[in-house]
Design a protein around this motif. Structure first.
Motif, PDB file in Angstrom:
ATOM      1  N   ARG B 115       0.843  -1.185   0.000  1.00  0.00           N
ATOM      2  CA  ARG B 115       0.000   0.000   0.000  1.00  0.00           C
ATOM      3  C   ARG B 115       0.884   1.243   0.000  1.00  0.00           C
ATOM      4  O   ARG B 115       2.000   1.206   0.511  1.00  0.00           O
ATOM      5  CB  ARG B 115      -0.864   0.009   1.259  1.00  0.00           C
ATOM      6  CG  ARG B 115      -2.016  -0.941   1.231  1.00  0.00           C
ATOM      7  CD  ARG B 115      -2.485  -1.227   2.627  1.00  0.00           C
ATOM      8  NE  ARG B 115      -1.515  -2.061   3.319  1.00  0.00           N
ATOM      9  CZ  ARG B 115      -1.351  -2.082   4.618  1.00  0.00           C
ATOM     10  NH1 ARG B 115      -2.066  -1.291   5.382  1.00  0.00           N
ATOM     11  NH2 ARG B 115      -0.480  -2.878   5.184  1.00  0.00           N
ATOM     12  N   PRO B 147      -9.741   3.633  -4.163  1.00  0.00           N
ATOM     13  CA  PRO B 147      -8.439   2.967  -4.083  1.00  0.00           C
ATOM     14  C   PRO B 147      -7.814   2.740  -5.446  1.00  0.00           C
ATOM     15  O   PRO B 147      -8.505   2.589  -6.448  1.00  0.00           O
ATOM     16  CB  PRO B 147      -8.779   1.639  -3.411  1.00  0.00           C
ATOM     17  CG  PRO B 147     -10.213   1.410  -3.749  1.00  0.00           C
ATOM     18  CD  PRO B 147     -10.856   2.760  -3.826  1.00  0.00           C
ATOM     19  N   ARG B 191      -5.297   2.870  -0.712  1.00  0.00           N
ATOM     20  CA  ARG B 191      -6.435   2.788   0.189  1.00  0.00           C
ATOM     21  C   ARG B 191      -7.212   4.093   0.099  1.00  0.00           C
ATOM     22  O   ARG B 191      -6.630   5.175   0.182  1.00  0.00           O
ATOM     23  CB  ARG B 191      -5.956   2.576   1.626  1.00  0.00           C
ATOM     24  CG  ARG B 191      -7.079   2.310   2.615  1.00  0.00           C
ATOM     25  CD  ARG B 191      -6.604   2.509   4.029  1.00  0.00           C
ATOM     26  NE  ARG B 191      -5.562   1.567   4.425  1.00  0.00           N
ATOM     27  CZ  ARG B 191      -5.777   0.318   4.801  1.00  0.00           C
ATOM     28  NH1 ARG B 191      -7.005  -0.147   4.824  1.00  0.00           N
ATOM     29  NH2 ARG B 191      -4.786  -0.459   5.148  1.00  0.00           N
ATOM     30  N   ASN B 211      -6.879   2.469   9.022  1.00  0.00           N
ATOM     31  CA  ASN B 211      -7.002   1.211   8.293  1.00  0.00           C
ATOM     32  C   ASN B 211      -8.402   0.638   8.493  1.00  0.00           C
ATOM     33  O   ASN B 211      -9.275   1.278   9.069  1.00  0.00           O
ATOM     34  CB  ASN B 211      -5.903   0.224   8.683  1.00  0.00           C
ATOM     35  CG  ASN B 211      -6.084  -0.321  10.075  1.00  0.00           C
ATOM     36  OD1 ASN B 211      -7.143  -0.157  10.694  1.00  0.00           O
ATOM     37  ND2 ASN B 211      -5.064  -0.991  10.593  1.00  0.00           N
ATOM     38  N   SER B 377      -4.431  -7.085   2.870  1.00  0.00           N
ATOM     39  CA  SER B 377      -5.484  -6.271   2.298  1.00  0.00           C
ATOM     40  C   SER B 377      -5.323  -6.100   0.783  1.00  0.00           C
ATOM     41  O   SER B 377      -6.282  -5.861   0.077  1.00  0.00           O
ATOM     42  CB  SER B 377      -5.521  -4.896   2.968  1.00  0.00           C
ATOM     43  OG  SER B 377      -4.273  -4.279   2.862  1.00  0.00           O
TER      44      SER B 377
END
Lengths: 190, 503
Positions: B115, B147, B191, B211, B377
Motif C-alpha cells: 500500500r 483505491p 487505500r 485502516n 489487504s
C-alpha cells in the motif's frame, strides 16, 4: 575516573573520593533510593548516607571489582531501613508489592535461623540466577534488587509489561520449585 | 522474617556481578532480525517507488538520482499541505542525493506491491499501525476518494500515466485536479479515505490513514529526500535543530548477526546525555563522502559518513523500525548504523556498554532476506494460508542464500510470514524439513509435530525456549517444516494459520 582510582582515594583518606563517587554514581544511587522511599529528600539523604558508609567501610573493604554494586547495596539497605523506620503504613506501593512477591519464592527461614542458613539461601538464589538467561536475570534483578517498576523494565528491555510480568512469575515459580526440592518449606501464602 | 526482610537479606546477597550486568544488559537477538525484515519491506517498497518514479519521469537512474527532490529542511512540522516542494538547501559542496535501492544483480523483480500514498510527488509507505486513539493522529489534510489498483493490475493507467480513478475528486480542496500526473496537494493511494498529518512531523515525511479496523496507519516518505550532509540527515529524520532534547539512543550487540548495531532514536522523554550529545556532535561535524553500491538488499539507502579523525561510518538508513512501536506512542524513529569495527571505535569510546565489545565480522553474512512485501489487504490471496481475524500480514519474506561477493542469489532457503495484530504477532518460517535443524536448535524445538496431530497444548507448551518469543513450536507436513514463533498471540489464532498453510 575509573573505580580503582576512586578506591585508591578512599584508601588514601582523600575526601575527593566522595565527590568522585557522587559524580560517577550519584544519580544511579539516588534512583535506587527513590524507587524505595518515594521521596526526593529521603532519597537524597540515603545517597549521602551511602557515601558516609562507604567512607567508613573502605578501608578495610576494597570493592575494586564491583564498586557500584557495593555502593548500591548500601543504598538499598539504607532505603529499606528508612521505609521500615517510617512505619509499615508509609511503605511505598512498590515495596509492598515486592514484599508479597518475595514471600512467594523466598521461604521464611525464621527469626532464629542461623546466618549459615541465610547464606545457603543466598547461594541457592545465585545458583538459580546463574543458570537463567541474561535477559531473565536482568528482569529479576532490576525488579527485586533495583526495585524498578514493571513499566520501566519493559521500556528498558524493549518488551511488553505483560512479558516482564510473565517472566517474573515464571522465575518466582521456578525458584520456589527449586527451593522446595532443596528441602525449604513455604507457608500457605507462598 | 517477612517479605521485606527477605528482600533485604536474600536479594541483597545477589552476586554483585549480576547486579551490575543487569543494568547493562540490552536486548538482542531475533528482534533485530524482525526489525531488519521490516526494513527490508521498506527497501522493496523503495524499489517499487523507484520504478514508478523512473517510469514516470522517463529518466535514467543517474539522472533521477541527481534530480532535485523535496527537501526536508528544518521547517517546523506543519499540518498544512505544502505548496511547492521546498527548495533544497544551498550547499557549499556538491549536493549528494542518496541513491534509492537498486535491484541490480538481483533476479527479484517487482515482487509485489505494498500500500502506498502518493502525495506531492512523494511515495509514502506503510510504517506502523498505531491504536485508534493515538495522540499522533493530526488534522485531516486531504482524502483519497477511491483505491488504486496494484502493480500491473491497474495501478498503471491505460495511457501509461500514473494516477487512480477518482484521484481528481480525491483532491478535496487541493485545487490540483484534472491531471494524471501526481502533483503537490494531490492524494493518490492504494487505500481510499481521509489522510491525516502526524502531530509533530512534517507531512513531507509522514502521513496517517485509518485502516480497516479504524487504527491509525502511519506512512513514511519512502524515497528521494535530499541529503547534503550528515547534519541534513539528522535534520530530516529528527528535526535535530529543534528537538535535540528528544534524542536518545539505544545500543545492543546483535548476537545473531555478529555485527554491532547502533540504533539512535528520537525518543519521547528519554534523557539526552553526554554520550548521545557526543555522538550527535560527531555526526554533525562529519560529511558524507560518497554513496556505495553494495548489493545489500535489506538496506533502504547507504551512505558513508566521514567522522573527524578519519573514521568512516557506513550507514544503513531506515525510516522505520518496528516491533517496539506497537504501544502507541511513536517514540522510535531512527536510523540504523552498521559499523565496521575500525570505523566504530570513535563511537564505541563514547558508550560504556560498547567499550571493548567484540564487534565480530561485518558484511560477510551468507544469508540475506528479501521481502515479498505482501499484505493481506492487497495481496491476501497470495499468502498460502488464512489470516486470523484481527491480524494482518506484516510482511512475507523469502530468505535466500546469497553470494555477496558477486551479488547473486544462490537459492531460496525459507519463506517467513509474520502476522501482526496490534502488538501481538506470530511468525511462520516454512522450509524443507531436512533443513530445519539449525533453526530448531536455535529455538530449542525438539521435534516437528505432524500438523494433523498438532494441538493447542503443543503451541502453549512450547513457551519460553528463547527470551524474545513467548512461544515456539515446530510442525511438519510431508517434507515441509513450519516453525512457529509466537509473541503474545493466542494459540487458537496461530493454530488456524498453521493448519491452513499445511492444507
Amino acid at each position: 575516573m575509573d573505580d580503582n582510582a576512586i578506591i585508591e582515594l578512599f584508601l588514601a583518606r582523600d575526601e575527593s573520593a566522595i565527590a568522585m563517587t557522587a559524580e560517577k554514581y550519584g544519580r544511579s544511587l539516588r534512583s535506587i533510593a527513590r524507587s524505595v522511599v518515594r521521596d526526593e529528600r529521603e532519597a537524597e539523604e540515603c545517597e549521602n548516607d551511602t557515601y558516609l558508609k562507604a567512607w567508613n567501610s573502605i578501608p578495610p573493604n576494597e570493592p575494586r571489582e564491583h564498586f557500584f554494586a557495593y555502593l548500591g547495596a548500601i543504598t538499598r539497605r539504607l532505603a529499606l531501613n528508612c521505609v521500615r523506620d517510617s512505619g509499615r503504613l508509609r511503605r511505598g506501593a512498590t515495596v509492598v508489592e515486592l514484599t508479597k512477591e518475595m514471600e512467594e519464592c523466598i521461604p521464611d527461614i525464621g527469626e532464629a535461623s542461623e546466618r549459615a542458613e541465610l547464606n545457603e539461601l543466598k547461594a541457592e538464589l545465585n545458583g538459580y540466577l546463574a543458570g537463567v538467561s541474561e535477559r531473565k536475570r536482568s528482569v529479576f534483578i532490576r525488579r527485586y534488587w533495583y526495585f524498578e517498576e514493571i513499566r520501566t523494565i519493559a521500556r528498558e528491555l524493549k518488551c511488553s509489561e505483560s512479558s516482564v510480568k510473565t517472566t517474573l512469575l515464571r522465575m518466582r515459580r521456578e525458584l520456589k520449585a527449586i527451593l522446595i526440592e532443596k528441602g525449604y518449606s513455604f507457608d500457605e501464602r507462598g | 522474617m517477612d517479605g521485606m526482610d527477605r528482600l533485604d537479606d536474600v536479594i541483597g546477597g545477589v552476586d554483585p556481578s549480576f547486579v551490575e550486568a543487569a543494568k547493562k544488559y540490552k536486548p538482542a537477538g531475533r528482534r533485530a532480525v524482525i526489525w531488519i525484515a521490516a526494513a527490508a519491506c521498506v527497501a522493496l517498497a523503495a524499489v517499487f517507488a523507484t520504478k514508478l518514479a523512473l517510469k514516470r519521469n522517463e529518466l535514467p537512474p543517474e539522472e533521477h538520482a541527481a534530480a532535485p527532490s523535496p527537501s526536508a529542511s528544518a521547517e517546523r512540522p506543519s499540518t498544512e499541505p505544502s505548496g511547492e516542494p521546498t527548495a533544497a538547501p544551498t550547499a557549499q559542496k556538491e549536493a549528494f542525493v542518496i541513491p534509492p535501492y537498486s535491484p541490480e544483480n538481483s533476479d527479484v523483480t517487482d515482487g509485489g506491491v505494498v500500500r502506498y500514498i502518493l502525495y506531492g510527488g512523494r511515495y509514502y509507505f506503510p510504517y506502523i499501525v498505531l491504536p485508534q486513539d493515538t495522540p499522533l493522529l493530526g488534522e485531516k489534510i486531504g482524502a483519497i476518494a477511491s483505491p488504486c489498483g496494484i502493480g500491473s493490475t491497474g495501478h498503471e493507467g491505460a495511457d501509461g500515466n500514473f494516477g487512480s480513478p477518482g484521484a481528481d475528486e480525491a483532491a478535496e480542496g487541493q485545487g490540483e485536479g484534472g491531471t494524471d500526473e501526481p502533483s503537490e496537494g494531490l492524494f493518490v493511494g492504494c487505500r481510499a479515505g481521509a489522510v491525516f498529518s502526524a502531530v509533530g512531523y512534517d507531512p513531507e515525511f509522514m502521513l496517517i490513514q485509518r485502516n480497516d479496523n479504524g487504527a491509525a496507519e502511519v506512512y513514511v516518505n519512502g524515497e528521494g529526500r535530499r541529503i547534503d550532509s550528515a547534519a541534513d540527515l539528522l535534520e530530516n529524520c529528527f528535526r535535530l535543530s529543534e528537538d535535540t532534547g528528544q534524542l536518545g539512543y539505544s545500543v545492543w550487540n546483535n548476537e545473531i548477526d555478529p555485527v554491532c548495531l547502533l540504533h539512535y532514536f528520537a525518543l519521547s522523554g528519554t534523557e539526552y546525555d553526554d554520550k548521545a550529545a557526543a555522538f550527535i556532535s560527531a555526526l554533525l561535524d562529519s560529511e558524507i563522502v560518497e554513496g556505495v553500491a553494495i548489493p545489500e538488499h535489506s538496506a533502504v539507502r547507504k551512505v558513508i559518513v566521514k567522522l573527524p579523525g578519519g573514521a568512516e561510518l557506513l550507514l544503513d538508513l531506515f525510516d522505520d523500525c518496528t516491533v517496539s512501536l506497537r504501544k502507541g506512542d511513536l517514540n522510535f524513529l531512527g536510523f540504523r548504523l552498521k559499523l565496521a569495527p575500525e570505523a566504530a571505535e570513535p563511537i564505541m569510546e563514547l558508550i560504556d556498554g560498547l567499550k571493548g565489545c567484540d564487534m565480530g565480522r561485518i558484511w560477510d553474512e551468507e544469508h540475506l532476506s528479501l521481502d515479498c512485501v505482501r499484505t493481506d489487504s492487497v495481496f491476501g490471496s497470495a499468502v498460502p494460508g488464512v489470516v486470523p481475524e484481527g491480524y494482518e500480514i506484516q510482511h512475507c519474506m523469502i530468505h535466500y542464500d546469497v553470494d555477496r561477493e558477486n551479488g547473486t542469489i544462490i537459492r531460496e532457503r525459507a519463506l517467513e510470514i509474520v502476522y501482526y495484530n496490534m502488538g501481538r504477532f506470530f511468525a511462520l518460517e516454512i522450509m524443507p524439513a531436512s533443513e530445519s535443524g539449525e533453526i530448531m536448535e536455535y529455538y530449542g524445538i525438539k521435534k516437528l509435530i505432524p500438523v494433523e496431530e498438532l494441538t493447542l497444548d503443543d503451541l502453549e507448551g512450547g513457551r519460553s525456549k528463547t527470551d524474545f518469543y513467548t512461544g515456539e513450536c515446530g510442525a511438519v507436513k510431508g517434507d515441509t517444516a513450519i516453525i512457529v514463533l509466537m509473541y503474545e498471540s493466542a494459540p487458537e489464532d496461530v493454530f488456524a494459520a498453521v493448519a491452513s498453510i499445511a492444507n
